[in-house]
Design an enzyme around this catalytic site. Structure first.
Site, PDB file in Angstrom:
ATOM      1  N   CYS A 116       0.811  -1.228   0.000  1.00 24.80           N
ATOM      2  CA  CYS A 116       0.000   0.000   0.000  1.00 24.80           C
ATOM      3  C   CYS A 116       0.842   1.275   0.000  1.00 24.80           C
ATOM      4  CB  CYS A 116      -0.932  -0.008   1.199  1.00 24.80           C
ATOM      5  SG  CYS A 116      -2.043  -1.411   1.125  1.00 24.80           S
ATOM      6  N   HIS A 257      -3.978   6.853   1.894  1.00 27.59           N
ATOM      7  CA  HIS A 257      -4.238   5.528   1.328  1.00 27.59           C
ATOM      8  C   HIS A 257      -5.652   5.123   1.731  1.00 27.59           C
ATOM      9  CE1 HIS A 257      -4.035   1.397   0.253  1.00 27.59           C
ATOM     10  NE2 HIS A 257      -3.986   0.962   1.498  1.00 27.59           N
ATOM     11  N   ASN A 287     -10.091  -0.815  -1.538  1.00 27.53           N
ATOM     12  CA  ASN A 287      -8.636  -0.696  -1.421  1.00 27.53           C
ATOM     13  C   ASN A 287      -7.976  -1.269  -2.684  1.00 27.53           C
ATOM     14  OD1 ASN A 287      -5.943  -0.849  -0.737  1.00 27.53           O
ATOM     15  ND2 ASN A 287      -6.273  -1.778   1.274  1.00 27.53           N
TER      16      ASN A 287
HETATM   17  O1  UT7 Z   1      -4.193  -1.564   2.956  1.00 27.79           O
HETATM   18  C1  UT7 Z   1      -3.368  -2.310   3.780  1.00 27.79           C
HETATM   19  C2  UT7 Z   1      -3.617  -2.061   5.190  1.00 27.79           C
HETATM   20  N1  UT7 Z   1      -4.837  -2.663   5.598  1.00 27.79           N
HETATM   21  C3  UT7 Z   1      -5.610  -2.039   6.457  1.00 27.79           C
HETATM   22  O2  UT7 Z   1      -5.342  -0.947   6.836  1.00 27.79           O
HETATM   23  C4  UT7 Z   1      -6.828  -2.785   6.972  1.00 27.79           C
HETATM   24  C5  UT7 Z   1      -6.878  -2.724   8.459  1.00 27.79           C
HETATM   25  N2  UT7 Z   1      -7.986  -3.413   9.087  1.00 27.79           N
HETATM   26  C6  UT7 Z   1      -9.297  -3.078   8.899  1.00 27.79           C
HETATM   27  O3  UT7 Z   1      -9.617  -2.215   8.086  1.00 27.79           O
HETATM   28  C7  UT7 Z   1     -10.325  -3.719   9.794  1.00 27.79           C
HETATM   29  O4  UT7 Z   1      -9.681  -4.442  10.814  1.00 27.79           O
HETATM   30  C8  UT7 Z   1     -11.300  -4.670   9.048  1.00 27.79           C
HETATM   31  C9  UT7 Z   1     -12.240  -3.855   8.180  1.00 27.79           C
HETATM   32  C10 UT7 Z   1     -10.534  -5.675   8.225  1.00 27.79           C
HETATM   33  C11 UT7 Z   1     -12.180  -5.405  10.075  1.00 27.79           C
HETATM   34  O5  UT7 Z   1     -12.835  -4.485  10.906  1.00 27.79           O
HETATM   35  P1  UT7 Z   1     -12.837  -4.671  12.485  1.00 27.79           P
HETATM   36  O6  UT7 Z   1     -13.686  -3.596  13.047  1.00 27.79           O
HETATM   37  O7  UT7 Z   1     -11.399  -4.731  12.929  1.00 27.79           O
HETATM   38  O8  UT7 Z   1     -13.581  -6.037  12.635  1.00 27.79           O
HETATM   39  P2  UT7 Z   1     -13.059  -7.358  13.349  1.00 27.79           P
HETATM   40  O9  UT7 Z   1     -11.974  -7.979  12.545  1.00 27.79           O
HETATM   41  O10 UT7 Z   1     -12.795  -7.013  14.777  1.00 27.79           O
HETATM   42  O11 UT7 Z   1     -14.332  -8.247  13.272  1.00 27.79           O
HETATM   43  C12 UT7 Z   1     -15.484  -7.948  14.032  1.00 27.79           C
HETATM   44  C13 UT7 Z   1     -16.519  -9.012  13.745  1.00 27.79           C
HETATM   45  C14 UT7 Z   1     -15.966 -10.433  13.823  1.00 27.79           C
HETATM   46  O12 UT7 Z   1     -16.958 -11.248  14.405  1.00 27.79           O
HETATM   47  P3  UT7 Z   1     -16.789 -11.743  15.915  1.00 27.79           P
HETATM   48  O13 UT7 Z   1     -15.510 -12.515  15.946  1.00 27.79           O
HETATM   49  O14 UT7 Z   1     -16.744 -10.483  16.731  1.00 27.79           O
HETATM   50  O15 UT7 Z   1     -18.021 -12.557  16.110  1.00 27.79           O
HETATM   51  C15 UT7 Z   1     -15.814 -10.831  12.371  1.00 27.79           C
HETATM   52  O16 UT7 Z   1     -15.954 -12.218  12.172  1.00 27.79           O
HETATM   53  O17 UT7 Z   1     -17.025  -8.854  12.421  1.00 27.79           O
HETATM   54  C16 UT7 Z   1     -16.957 -10.095  11.732  1.00 27.79           C
HETATM   55  N3  UT7 Z   1     -16.738  -9.849  10.302  1.00 27.79           N
HETATM   56  C17 UT7 Z   1     -17.734  -9.618   9.457  1.00 27.79           C
HETATM   57  N4  UT7 Z   1     -19.066  -9.551   9.629  1.00 27.79           N
HETATM   58  C18 UT7 Z   1     -19.825  -9.291   8.540  1.00 27.79           C
HETATM   59  C19 UT7 Z   1     -15.562  -9.797   9.633  1.00 27.79           C
HETATM   60  N5  UT7 Z   1     -15.789  -9.547   8.343  1.00 27.79           N
HETATM   61  C20 UT7 Z   1     -17.125  -9.424   8.200  1.00 27.79           C
HETATM   62  C21 UT7 Z   1     -17.972  -9.154   7.108  1.00 27.79           C
HETATM   63  N6  UT7 Z   1     -19.303  -9.100   7.331  1.00 27.79           N
HETATM   64  N7  UT7 Z   1     -17.500  -8.951   5.869  1.00 27.79           N
END
Ligand code: UT7
Length: 332
Positions: A116, A257, A287
């Protein structure tokens, strides 16, 4: 420190995104997810998908758009640098394929892998080649066909990424009040396991087992990357402002980004910037890795929002870890 002979300025821009759209409703139809979760956690509504062709096609189309829009003679291009993590092949470099496709007969070039942060690292190298007086026209392209390394059964990652490319032409200027002014770049390999594609390189060459184990897909520990990305992008951008005695009023736009709207908002807040001073198009493209920052520049420039003399802070964080914050004054 030795004075540069010239300032490096962006004199032309171009972009390309494929027509095919995966919207949030599409993901609702194939996965256990929903529009509301995706928008509130990421800010993304749609991503573009290249159905046929490869990263060199995205990159060439962006370069041809630049060439047409600014009446550039491709034979005058000296160097082509492609920032990408999805090259057409491990070798030859995608830059060679683009050189042929756009008819840049006199150019040399290479690919740069910094995920990125790839565009900002490539931009830095491109500017150095021009500032020194060695070259007059350096084409820097951020291009990624992320759909080629995404597991569309993994809801944690597939909703985040899209395909796209964007190009800038860098040329020398004697006016040092415009163009590249300052930058902070960094890497930290301790982040190597938080965001990677494990298979396909020399560590795990392709075998039936690497395919069965899904090692040719992008893997991300979203939470871990989120935490360091917020801190990384915000702190480094703030540090760059401090270093250059800039206040929020001096900054025309933050160009972040586009990985997650929450990371973008946190960075803007740390810099004391209001929302109207932050370039955002994540809702349309998701992204696109190396392409996000130049895609923002091109769209805001073509919409007439980005003007000559505007002070910009470009900022990225990604796999590696890698990060970059770059201060430029827009010159066209
Ligand atoms: O470009 C390179 C750099 N990359 C980044 O900067 C990305 C950085 N990370 C992120 O943007 C975020 O961490 C994500 C968007 C990937 C995830 O968001 P989050 O608020 O950190 O969610 P999480 O990983 O804590 O997940 C929360 C919940 C989980 O369920 P449980 O374990 O709490 O029951 C996930 O399983 O949301 C669930 N989940 C989803 N639910 C519905 C994960 N993906 C999805 C989805 N739809 N697509």
């Amino acid at each position: 420190m030795k004075e540069n002979k010239y300032s490096a300025i962006i004199t032309a821009v171009g972009m390309y995104v494929p027509e095919k759209i995966y919207d949030n409703a599409y993901f609702e139809s194939i996965l256990d997810t929903n529009d509301q979760w995706i928008i509130s956690r990421t800010g993304i509504k749609e991503r573009r998908i290249l159905e046929t062709g490869a990263t060199s096609d995205l990159a060439s189309n962006a370069a041809l758009d630049l060439i047409k829009a600014h009446d550039v003679d491709p034979e005058e291009i000296d160097v082509i640098i492609i920032a990408t993590v999805t090259p057409d092949m491990l070798f030859p470099a995608t830059a060679c394929l683009v050189q042929e496709k756009i008819g840049a007969k006199k150019a040399w070039g290479f690919d740069l892998s910094a995920a990125c942060s790839g565009f900002l690292f490539a931009f830095q190298i491109g500017c150095s080649l021009v500032e020194s007086g060695q070259y007059n026209k350096v084409l820097v392209i951020g291009a990624d066909k992320m759909s080629s390394i995404i597991d569309y059964t993994d809801r944690n990652t597939c909703i985040l990424f899209g395909d796209g490319a964007s190009a800038v032409l860098i040329e020398p200027s004697e006016d040092k009040s415009v163009g590249l002014q300052d930058y902070i770049l960094g890497v930290d390999g301790s982040g190597k396991n938080a965001l990677y594609m494990k298979g396909g390189g020399s560590l795990y060459p392709p075998t039936h087992k690497t395919i069965d184990d899904k090692m040719h897909y992008l893997y991300q520990d979203g939470k871990a990357v989120f935490k360091v990305a917020v801190k990384g992008m915000a702190d480094v951008s703030y540090e760059l402002m401090q270093k250059n005695n800039m206040s929020a009023e001096d900054v025309a736009f933050l160009v972040p980004h586009q990985a997650n709207l929450r990371i973008i908002n946190a960075t803007a807040e740390r810099m004391g910037l209001s929302k109207d001073k932050v370039m955002v198009n994540i809702e349309k493209y998701g992204n696109t890795t190396a392409a996000t920052i130049p895609l923002c520049l091109v769209e805001y420039y073509r919409d007439g929002k980005l003007k000559k003399g505007d002070k910009l802070i470009l900022s990225a964080f990604g796999a590696g870890y890698t990060w970059a914050s770059t201060y430029i004054v827009w010159a066209i």
